[in-house]
Design a protein around this motif. Structure first.
Motif, PDB file in Angstrom:
ATOM      1  N   LYS A  60     -11.373 -19.155 -62.095  1.00 15.92           N
ATOM      2  CA  LYS A  60     -11.890 -17.700 -62.163  1.00 15.92           C
ATOM      3  C   LYS A  60     -12.143 -17.310 -60.748  1.00 15.92           C
ATOM      4  O   LYS A  60     -11.365 -16.604 -60.171  1.00 15.92           O
ATOM      5  CB  LYS A  60     -12.958 -17.710 -62.955  1.00 15.92           C
ATOM      6  CG  LYS A  60     -13.558 -16.140 -62.956  1.00 15.92           C
ATOM      7  CD  LYS A  60     -14.504 -15.985 -63.868  1.00 15.92           C
ATOM      8  CE  LYS A  60     -16.235 -16.338 -63.626  1.00 15.92           C
ATOM      9  NZ  LYS A  60     -16.933 -16.177 -64.492  1.00 15.92           N
ATOM     10  N   ILE A  61     -12.944 -18.238 -60.016  1.00 16.25           N
ATOM     11  CA  ILE A  61     -13.364 -17.937 -58.488  1.00 16.25           C
ATOM     12  C   ILE A  61     -11.790 -17.583 -57.532  1.00 16.25           C
ATOM     13  O   ILE A  61     -11.790 -17.097 -56.674  1.00 16.25           O
ATOM     14  CB  ILE A  61     -14.393 -18.772 -58.097  1.00 16.25           C
ATOM     15  CG1 ILE A  61     -15.036 -17.996 -56.665  1.00 16.25           C
ATOM     16  CG2 ILE A  61     -13.764 -20.055 -57.910  1.00 16.25           C
ATOM     17  CD1 ILE A  61     -16.192 -18.787 -56.335  1.00 16.25           C
ATOM     18  N   GLU A  95     -13.465 -22.757 -61.571  1.00 17.27           N
ATOM     19  CA  GLU A  95     -12.541 -22.650 -60.725  1.00 17.27           C
ATOM     20  C   GLU A  95     -11.374 -21.610 -60.501  1.00 17.27           C
ATOM     21  O   GLU A  95     -11.250 -21.011 -59.658  1.00 17.27           O
ATOM     22  CB  GLU A  95     -12.234 -24.211 -60.267  1.00 17.27           C
ATOM     23  CG  GLU A  95     -13.325 -25.273 -59.757  1.00 17.27           C
ATOM     24  CD  GLU A  95     -14.641 -25.429 -60.917  1.00 17.27           C
ATOM     25  OE1 GLU A  95     -14.240 -25.178 -62.013  1.00 17.27           O
ATOM     26  OE2 GLU A  95     -15.182 -26.233 -60.617  1.00 17.27           O
ATOM     27  N   THR A 118      -8.928 -17.339 -58.488  1.00 16.74           N
ATOM     28  CA  THR A 118      -8.176 -16.093 -58.878  1.00 16.74           C
ATOM     29  C   THR A 118      -8.579 -14.795 -58.068  1.00 16.74           C
ATOM     30  O   THR A 118      -7.911 -13.964 -57.746  1.00 16.74           O
ATOM     31  CB  THR A 118      -7.937 -15.747 -60.364  1.00 16.74           C
ATOM     32  OG1 THR A 118      -7.373 -17.086 -60.738  1.00 16.74           O
ATOM     33  CG2 THR A 118      -6.960 -14.871 -60.615  1.00 16.74           C
ATOM     34  N   PHE A 119     -10.237 -14.646 -58.448  1.00 17.64           N
ATOM     35  CA  PHE A 119     -10.634 -13.123 -57.980  1.00 17.64           C
ATOM     36  C   PHE A 119     -10.782 -13.228 -56.593  1.00 17.64           C
ATOM     37  O   PHE A 119     -10.741 -12.148 -55.862  1.00 17.64           O
ATOM     38  CB  PHE A 119     -11.965 -13.222 -58.659  1.00 17.64           C
ATOM     39  CG  PHE A 119     -12.863 -11.995 -58.257  1.00 17.64           C
ATOM     40  CD1 PHE A 119     -12.427 -10.795 -58.334  1.00 17.64           C
ATOM     41  CD2 PHE A 119     -13.942 -12.494 -57.403  1.00 17.64           C
ATOM     42  CE1 PHE A 119     -13.167  -9.879 -57.878  1.00 17.64           C
ATOM     43  CE2 PHE A 119     -14.983 -11.410 -57.015  1.00 17.64           C
ATOM     44  CZ  PHE A 119     -14.407 -10.011 -57.340  1.00 17.64           C
ATOM     45  N   ASP A 120     -11.222 -14.394 -55.918  1.00 16.23           N
ATOM     46  CA  ASP A 120     -11.404 -14.395 -54.385  1.00 16.23           C
ATOM     47  C   ASP A 120     -11.276 -15.621 -53.812  1.00 16.23           C
ATOM     48  O   ASP A 120     -11.946 -16.625 -53.521  1.00 16.23           O
ATOM     49  CB  ASP A 120     -12.926 -13.804 -54.249  1.00 16.23           C
ATOM     50  CG  ASP A 120     -13.279 -13.761 -52.929  1.00 16.23           C
ATOM     51  OD1 ASP A 120     -12.724 -13.957 -52.044  1.00 16.23           O
ATOM     52  OD2 ASP A 120     -14.279 -13.004 -52.668  1.00 16.23           O
ATOM     53  N   ALA A 148     -12.223 -20.964 -51.051  1.00 19.95           N
ATOM     54  CA  ALA A 148     -12.078 -21.844 -49.976  1.00 19.95           C
ATOM     55  C   ALA A 148     -13.144 -22.111 -49.329  1.00 19.95           C
ATOM     56  O   ALA A 148     -13.578 -23.410 -49.048  1.00 19.95           O
ATOM     57  CB  ALA A 148     -10.909 -21.142 -49.084  1.00 19.95           C
ATOM     58  N   SER A 149     -13.981 -21.003 -49.182  1.00 20.17           N
ATOM     59  CA  SER A 149     -15.207 -21.582 -48.165  1.00 20.17           C
ATOM     60  C   SER A 149     -16.396 -22.229 -49.073  1.00 20.17           C
ATOM     61  O   SER A 149     -17.028 -22.986 -48.285  1.00 20.17           O
ATOM     62  CB  SER A 149     -15.810 -20.153 -47.789  1.00 20.17           C
ATOM     63  OG  SER A 149     -16.798 -19.577 -48.670  1.00 20.17           O
ATOM     64  N   LEU A 150     -16.094 -22.330 -50.185  1.00 20.28           N
ATOM     65  CA  LEU A 150     -17.237 -22.934 -51.013  1.00 20.28           C
ATOM     66  C   LEU A 150     -16.626 -24.310 -51.457  1.00 20.28           C
ATOM     67  O   LEU A 150     -17.461 -25.097 -51.974  1.00 20.28           O
ATOM     68  CB  LEU A 150     -17.455 -22.195 -52.497  1.00 20.28           C
ATOM     69  CG  LEU A 150     -18.308 -21.049 -52.410  1.00 20.28           C
ATOM     70  CD1 LEU A 150     -18.437 -20.326 -53.622  1.00 20.28           C
ATOM     71  CD2 LEU A 150     -19.467 -21.119 -51.456  1.00 20.28           C
ATOM     72  N   GLY A 151     -15.554 -24.677 -50.960  1.00 19.83           N
ATOM     73  CA  GLY A 151     -14.995 -25.890 -51.030  1.00 19.83           C
ATOM     74  C   GLY A 151     -14.109 -26.188 -52.188  1.00 19.83           C
ATOM     75  O   GLY A 151     -13.562 -27.422 -52.495  1.00 19.83           O
ATOM     76  N   PHE A 152     -13.810 -25.149 -53.045  1.00 15.94           N
ATOM     77  CA  PHE A 152     -12.905 -25.267 -54.200  1.00 15.94           C
ATOM     78  C   PHE A 152     -11.398 -24.898 -53.665  1.00 15.94           C
ATOM     79  O   PHE A 152     -11.233 -23.673 -53.149  1.00 15.94           O
ATOM     80  CB  PHE A 152     -13.059 -24.148 -55.214  1.00 15.94           C
ATOM     81  CG  PHE A 152     -14.410 -24.358 -55.832  1.00 15.94           C
ATOM     82  CD1 PHE A 152     -15.010 -25.392 -56.565  1.00 15.94           C
ATOM     83  CD2 PHE A 152     -15.436 -23.346 -55.543  1.00 15.94           C
ATOM     84  CE1 PHE A 152     -16.250 -25.770 -57.117  1.00 15.94           C
ATOM     85  CE2 PHE A 152     -16.811 -23.462 -56.133  1.00 15.94           C
ATOM     86  CZ  PHE A 152     -17.096 -24.731 -56.762  1.00 15.94           C
ATOM     87  N   SER A 153     -10.491 -25.851 -53.492  1.00  9.58           N
ATOM     88  CA  SER A 153      -9.464 -25.487 -52.653  1.00  9.58           C
ATOM     89  C   SER A 153      -8.410 -24.705 -53.539  1.00  9.58           C
ATOM     90  O   SER A 153      -7.752 -25.278 -54.732  1.00  9.58           O
ATOM     91  CB  SER A 153      -8.530 -26.756 -52.468  1.00  9.58           C
ATOM     92  OG  SER A 153      -7.251 -26.752 -52.538  1.00  9.58           O
ATOM     93  N   GLY A 155     -10.652 -16.278 -50.622  1.00  8.91           N
ATOM     94  CA  GLY A 155     -11.409 -16.689 -49.829  1.00  8.91           C
ATOM     95  C   GLY A 155     -12.716 -17.398 -49.964  1.00  8.91           C
ATOM     96  O   GLY A 155     -12.997 -18.400 -49.306  1.00  8.91           O
ATOM     97  N   LEU A 156     -13.463 -16.810 -50.932  1.00 10.50           N
ATOM     98  CA  LEU A 156     -14.789 -17.346 -51.090  1.00 10.50           C
ATOM     99  C   LEU A 156     -14.625 -18.676 -51.659  1.00 10.50           C
ATOM    100  O   LEU A 156     -15.272 -19.754 -51.390  1.00 10.50           O
ATOM    101  CB  LEU A 156     -15.473 -16.391 -52.339  1.00 10.50           C
ATOM    102  CG  LEU A 156     -16.890 -16.968 -52.459  1.00 10.50           C
ATOM    103  CD1 LEU A 156     -17.997 -16.706 -51.458  1.00 10.50           C
ATOM    104  CD2 LEU A 156     -17.454 -16.448 -54.043  1.00 10.50           C
TER     105      LEU A 156
END
Ligand SMILES: Nc1ncnc2c1ncn2[C@@H]1O[C@H](COP(=O)(O)OP(=O)(O)OP(=O)(O)O)[C@@H](O)[C@H]1O
Ligand SMILES: [Mg+2]
Lengths: 386, 244
Positions: free
Chosen positions: A167-168, A165, A170-172, A177-182, A174-175
């Protein structure tokens, strides 16, 4: 080594690890300055916490001070969101204000507060072993060791649970958020861990060393690796190394431990900055030199490919034709020969089969800019390493 | 009549209380390959972000196959506009594609061999397998775009949102990408693409939405892709001298 010495090094090392983990993500999020802001603006939180608890090591105090850290982050973001000033300006507005509130509170209550600004900023590791924790009357070790150990355990637990969580988001973001990781939740989680670590460590090592331990090892690791896990690991190793070597440096000089550790961190970063394998200053300069030579080599090979007449391919004529100085011609000739790309027969240079093939491929690459065809050439030639 | 994949009702979105999308109503039928067109700053990216719950609208609602987005996340894949990610982040092409699987994994659980295999297949599909271990900043713009496409493919969704996937890619890559999109449509998926090149709209897409702060028009390309709507959207007197 006596037991106090071992304890000091142990505390310093644990602080280093506890700082390197959030520090890595702060560096990747380009938020290094925020750790500086947090480390100063927790002062009023510490003072208020101290009024309430009368104990610098109380968990409640740590919590209160950490909340001041979060308030700092929220204030900075709020000011930034108005769009009137940039983030660094917002940081510069918030933390001196909070810090000075803390200073005033200390000054006003100097008589009943056993607390001074220097201690908060610089800490005193050397005294850490004297403040011991007793459980049911038995001495179980220095209090700071327990505090920082607990914080480190929590940090490690969170890191293992939420690595993906972190990693994603920090990197992106937008992605994420769209995957549901606030991303907001993760952002404030990271800020909370940074604040708690800062507060937990300030008593032992001081606010300035905390900032240095968060940022310098991570920044150095960032120059060395392109793998997040390795970056974390390297940051931890660098942090611990600086902590221990800094301790002995201080021992030798009879100087402040926190100051020596900070110096070590600075030195370590400098060395990495100079010598890092691909992003370091020296590597970059070397690569640029290699690229110059290889461009020359390619120009030379192209020349050979385009000219069949003996005269154009005579070693002595190279200087005139391609207009190079002697040294450069020699370097290029040697390089081509070493790679079996040319043959020199009676001072007449000609392309070998390999040289011919290489030249065609290289031209193709330059024209189409299509990377796939030269994947296999990359190890030999810097020119194609993007 | 076909099922409605995405339904947007009375959607208004604002940045700092300044609305940039006004009262959007939109129905996207299942199985279309749709372009969203409009000038810079029209709110195209904002519309996608609001549909995907990345931005909170100040009014209106969105549903994916009749349910709120939060319940349908697994059905949706998203390729953000370039520049919205940190290119210097220490991560490889393969790793970025793997991130597409995080959604179905949920919190805490980590990717396993199964996810890795799916990511490798997606890389293969976009022709980027040889670059799997490359740090992402060392890829060209078109290659980066392919990585993001692979990341969306690995999500194995029903609805794909792509924000300018053709930005800065060469003709070969553009054709490669559009072919993959057409394949997705053939497989019954719904694909929504923010697109700037008006010339290619009739060739690539079968559905189109004109957007400029408000929705100007939406429907089949053959019915509504005309000078009138282009002029309304782009302000200037637009002449499409491009179609048959
Ligand atoms: N984070 C933000 N904060 C404030 N305003 C924003 C923000 N992002 C976008 N805007 C504004 O919202 C409007 C719509 O932006 P959006 O990115 O949706 O446009 P777009 O149609 O995608 O444009 P482009 O074709 O340039 O990508 C613009 O006026 C933009 O300036
Ligand atoms: Mg956009």
């Amino acid at each position: 080594m006596n037991s106090a010495q071992i304890e000091i090094q142990l505390i310093a090392s644990l602080v280093a690890v506890a700082c390197a983990i959030p520090g890595t993500f702060l560096v990747l999020r380009k938020m290094a300055m925020i750790s500086d802001a947090i480390s100063h603006s927790i002062l009023p939180g510490i003072v208020i916490g101290f009024f309430i608890t009368q104990d610098l090591n109380s968990p409640l105090l740590i919590l209160l001070a950490a909340i001041t850290g979060i308030i700092t982050v929220v204030l900075v973001e709020h000011i930034q969101k108005t769009g009137l000033v940039k983030e660094d300006t917002a940081i510069g507005l918030v933390f001196p204000a909070l810090f000075s509130i803390g200073v005033i509170m200390i000054a006003k209550n100097a008589n009943d507060v056993h607390l001074d600004v220097d201690a908060v900023l610089l800490g005193e590791l050397a005294f850490a072993p004297f403040d011991r924790l007793f459980i049911a009357g038995t001495d179980v070790g220095p209090k700071s060791l327990w505090i920082i150990g607990a914080i480190l355990l929590i940090t490690l637990g969170l890191l293992f649970a939420f690595f993906k969580e972190l990693k994603i988001s920090t990197f992106d973001a937008g992605l994420a958020a769209s995957l549901g990781f606030s991303p907001a939740l993760i952002h404030y989680g990271l800020m909370t861990v940074s604040s708690v670590t800062t507060v937990g460590a300030f008593d032992a090592v001081g606010a300035i060393l905390v900032v240095a331990l968060m940022i310098a090892p991570a920044a150095a690791a960032y120059l060395i690796t392109t793998d997040l896990k390795k970056m974390l690991l390297l940051a931890i190793i660098f942090g611990v190394f600086s902590a221990i070597s800094g301790y002995w440096f201080a021992h030798w000089l009879d100087a402040s431990i926190a100051g020596s550790i900070t110096t070590m961190l600075g030195l370590l970063f400098l060395i990495v900055y100079l010598f890092a394998p691909s992003k370091g200053l020296i590597a970059v300069m070397y690569r640029e030199k290699q690229q110059r030579i290889e461009v020359s080599l390619l120009t030379f090979l192209l020349h050979l490919k385009n000219h069949d007449d003996i005269e154009e391919r005579h070693v002595n004529h190279l200087n005139e034709h391609i207009n190079w100085q002697k040294v450069r011609s020699k370097t290029v000739l040697d390089l081509a020969q070493k790679n079996n790309m040319i043959e020199i027969d009676n001072k007449i240079v000609s392309l070998t089969e390999k040289g011919d093939e290489f030249t065609s491929k290289a031209i193709d690459y330059i024209i189409t800019n299509e990377d796939a065809q030269i994947e296999d050439m990359k190890d030999d030639f810097f020119l194609f390493r993007g | 009549m076909k099922k409605i994949a995405v339904q947007v009702d009375d959607l208004t979105v604002a940045y700092n209380y300044k609305p940039v999308l006004w009262d959007i109503d939109l129905e996207i039928p299942e199985g279309v390959l749709m372009a969203i067109v409009g000038p810079n700053g029209a709110g195209k990216s904002t519309l996608i972000k609001a549909i995907l719950g990345i931005l909170k609208p100040i009014a209106g609602s969105v549903s994916i196959y009749g349910k709120p987005y939060e319940k349908q996340r697994d059905l949706v894949a998203y390729v953000p506009q370039k520049g919205s990610v940190d290119w210097d982040f220490p991560t490889t092409a393969l790793d970025v594609v793997m991130m597409g699987t995080y959604g179905s994994l949920g919190w805490i659980k980590r990717p396993s061999q199964k996810e890795k295999k799916a990511a490798l297949e997606a890389l293969e599909k976009v022709g980027m397998l040889p670059f799997k271990n490359r740090q992402i900043s060392q890829l060209s713009g078109g290659q980066q775009q392919r990585i993001f496409l692979a990341r969306a493919l690995v999500q194995d969704a029903s609805i794909y949102f792509m924000d300018e996937p053709f930005q800065g890619v060469d003709a070969t890559t553009e054709i490669a990408i559009i072919n993959i999109l057409k394949e997705l449509r053939k497989a019954g998926k719904t694909v929504i693409v923010v697109h700037h090149d008006l010339q290619t709209v009739p060739e690539y897409f079968d559905w189109v939405t004109f957007l400029n702060v408000k929705k100007i028009a939406t429907g089949p390309v053959k019915d509504i892709f005309n000078d009138d709507n282009l002029t309304k959207t782009y302000g200037i007197n637009y002449k499409v001298s491009i179609q048959e």
